[in-house]
Design a protein around this motif. Structure first.
Motif, PDB file in Angstrom:
ATOM      1  N   LEU A   1       5.781   4.660   1.824  1.00  6.30           N
ATOM      2  CA  LEU A   1       5.630   5.718   2.273  1.00  6.30           C
ATOM      3  C   LEU A   1       6.579   6.652   1.167  1.00  6.30           C
ATOM      4  CD1 LEU A   1       6.160   6.169   6.196  1.00  6.30           C
ATOM      5  CD2 LEU A   1       4.076   5.772   5.299  1.00  6.30           C
ATOM      6  N   VAL A   2       5.787   7.804   0.403  1.00  5.24           N
ATOM      7  CA  VAL A   2       6.228   8.074  -0.441  1.00  5.24           C
ATOM      8  C   VAL A   2       6.221   9.730  -0.324  1.00  5.24           C
ATOM      9  CG1 VAL A   2       6.538   6.331  -2.325  1.00  5.24           C
ATOM     10  CG2 VAL A   2       4.744   8.556  -1.993  1.00  5.24           C
ATOM     11  N   HIS A   3       6.982  10.630  -0.498  1.00  3.77           N
ATOM     12  CA  HIS A   3       7.081  12.182  -0.024  1.00  3.77           C
ATOM     13  C   HIS A   3       7.888  12.817  -1.480  1.00  3.77           C
ATOM     14  CE1 HIS A   3       6.755  16.532   1.035  1.00  3.77           C
ATOM     15  NE2 HIS A   3       8.475  16.396   0.701  1.00  3.77           N
ATOM     16  N   VAL A   4       7.044  13.867  -2.085  1.00  4.11           N
ATOM     17  CA  VAL A   4       7.380  13.956  -3.750  1.00  4.11           C
ATOM     18  C   VAL A   4       7.628  15.367  -3.302  1.00  4.11           C
ATOM     19  CG1 VAL A   4       6.600  14.856  -5.797  1.00  4.11           C
ATOM     20  CG2 VAL A   4       6.090  12.542  -4.306  1.00  4.11           C
TER      21      VAL A   4
ATOM     22  N   ILE B   1       0.778  -1.418  -0.323  1.00  4.22           N
ATOM     23  CA  ILE B   1      -0.104  -0.195  -0.076  1.00  4.22           C
ATOM     24  C   ILE B   1       0.936   1.235  -0.365  1.00  4.22           C
ATOM     25  CG2 ILE B   1      -1.592   1.904   1.158  1.00  4.22           C
ATOM     26  CD1 ILE B   1      -2.825  -1.276   2.546  1.00  4.22           C
ATOM     27  N   VAL B   2       0.972   2.267  -0.675  1.00  2.94           N
ATOM     28  CA  VAL B   2       1.499   3.465  -1.114  1.00  2.94           C
ATOM     29  C   VAL B   2       0.534   4.325  -0.296  1.00  2.94           C
ATOM     30  CG1 VAL B   2       2.699   4.841  -2.406  1.00  2.94           C
ATOM     31  CG2 VAL B   2       2.768   2.391  -3.217  1.00  2.94           C
TER      32      VAL B   2
ATOM     33  N   LEU C   1      -6.057   9.215 -12.656  1.00  2.00           N
ATOM     34  CA  LEU C   1      -4.767   8.791 -13.288  1.00  2.00           C
ATOM     35  C   LEU C   1      -4.161   7.521 -12.757  1.00  2.00           C
ATOM     36  CD1 LEU C   1      -2.233  11.919 -14.731  1.00  2.00           C
ATOM     37  CD2 LEU C   1      -4.289  11.011 -15.541  1.00  2.00           C
ATOM     38  N   VAL C   2      -4.400   7.586 -11.745  1.00  2.00           N
ATOM     39  CA  VAL C   2      -4.112   5.871 -11.038  1.00  2.00           C
ATOM     40  C   VAL C   2      -5.215   4.627 -11.390  1.00  2.00           C
ATOM     41  CG1 VAL C   2      -3.305   5.009  -9.112  1.00  2.00           C
ATOM     42  CG2 VAL C   2      -2.361   6.910  -9.545  1.00  2.00           C
TER      43      VAL C   2
ATOM     44  N   GLY D   1       5.077  11.280 -10.378  1.00  4.70           N
ATOM     45  CA  GLY D   1       5.805  10.760  -8.665  1.00  4.70           C
ATOM     46  C   GLY D   1       4.970   9.390  -8.584  1.00  4.70           C
ATOM     47  N   LEU D   2       3.012  10.059  -8.289  1.00  2.00           N
ATOM     48  CA  LEU D   2       2.435   9.627  -6.992  1.00  2.00           C
ATOM     49  C   LEU D   2       2.533   8.107  -8.156  1.00  2.00           C
ATOM     50  CD1 LEU D   2       0.746  12.126  -5.180  1.00  2.00           C
ATOM     51  CD2 LEU D   2       2.282   9.950  -4.418  1.00  2.00           C
TER      52      LEU D   2
END
Length: 268
Positions: free
Chosen positions: A35-38, A5-6, A127-128, A91-92
């Motif tokens: 966990l992502v941070h752009v 899970i992102v 978009l995803v 990015g996401l």
């Protein structure tokens, strides 16, 4: 492939709530959390010779702090982090390519937004090609209990939407409420909805199901149907044109007014 899970983080309370929700959901699924941070460029970052180190350090600290909190909440939960360069939207979208879910913070109308909560978040959700979960800051019913509410459109494909909703209800060991709302919906469509659900009831005999056809505007009715839900599930048509990321008026209504986390499930 490892299930994951992102979660997109931008430092807001809503994104923090999204990370907590994702950790609980990952526990249910036996999945990992990423966990992502752009690193969205600020005006200062666009000036030549200005160092990006403070921005990067803040992003790294946000990821580390959140990951630590999730591991404390769910001991043994696999949590990884990634600091992504570039624009938030691509990015996401790329980060979610191999994920089961993408989870973002959401907000009520009129609230101050972080960059995942406003136009960027809505664009990404359009978009995803994975289910996208939008979580509000606050204290809604937790993902481990409470009914699941799903809105269907009998004019659109429903297998992916119903499969997701039944899976979630089964994980939570709770009931599933299915609603078809349309201003001009005649009562005889109740039989059509019941027939649509027959194979799903057979596949998930442990899930109590209620199904309603309501002659009402879909957006407000689905918000009412999800009032006591732990999760609200709605569909979204996939639009692959880069110029078309519209998610629809019904989805907007539910996203902006539902207190429960909302899942957008894409379909062709």
């Amino acid at each position: 492939m490892t299930r994951s899970i992102v979660v997109g983080l931008d430092g807001t309370e809503q994104a923090g709530a999204a990370a907590v929700w994702a950790a609980d959901e990952a526990e249910l699924r036996g999945a990992a959390v990423r966990l992502v941070h752009v690193l969205v460029a600020s005006p200062d970052a666009l000036v030549p010779f200005v160092s990006r180190e403070p921005v990067e350090s803040w992003g790294e600290e946000l990821l580390t702090r959140t990951a630590t909190a999730l591991r404390e909440r769910r001991p043994g939960l696999p949590v990884t982090t990634a600091l992504l360069p570039g624009d938030a939207v691509p990015g996401l979208v790329t980060a979610a390519d191999d994920a089961d879910l993408l989870v973002l913070g959401s907000r009520a109308l009129g609230a101050v937004a972080g960059y995942f909560l406003g136009s960027v978040g809505m664009t990404v959700a359009g978009l995803v090609e994975r289910p996208v979960v939008l979580v509000r800051e606050g204290d809604p019913p937790g993902p481990l209990d409470g009914p699941v509410s799903v809105g269907v459109d009998l004019r659109e494909p429903a297998d992916g939407l119903l499969g997701f909703a039944f899976d979630e209800a089964a994980r939570r060991r709770g009931p599933l409420h299915v609603t078809y709302a349309r201003r001009s919906a005649p009562p005889e469509l109740q039989r059509t909805l019941d027939d649509l659900l027959l194979p799903w009831r057979a596949k998930y005999p442990e899930v109590p199901v209620t199904a309603r056809v309501v002659p009402a505007s879909a957006g407000p009715e689905l918000v009412r149907a999800a009032a006591d839900a732990s999760l609200a599930v709605i569909g979204r048509r996939i639009r692959r044109s880069p110029l078309s990321t519209h998610i629809g008026s019904v989805a907007h209504a539910v996203l902006h007014h539902s207190r429960a986390p909302v899942v957008l499930v894409p379909h062709e």
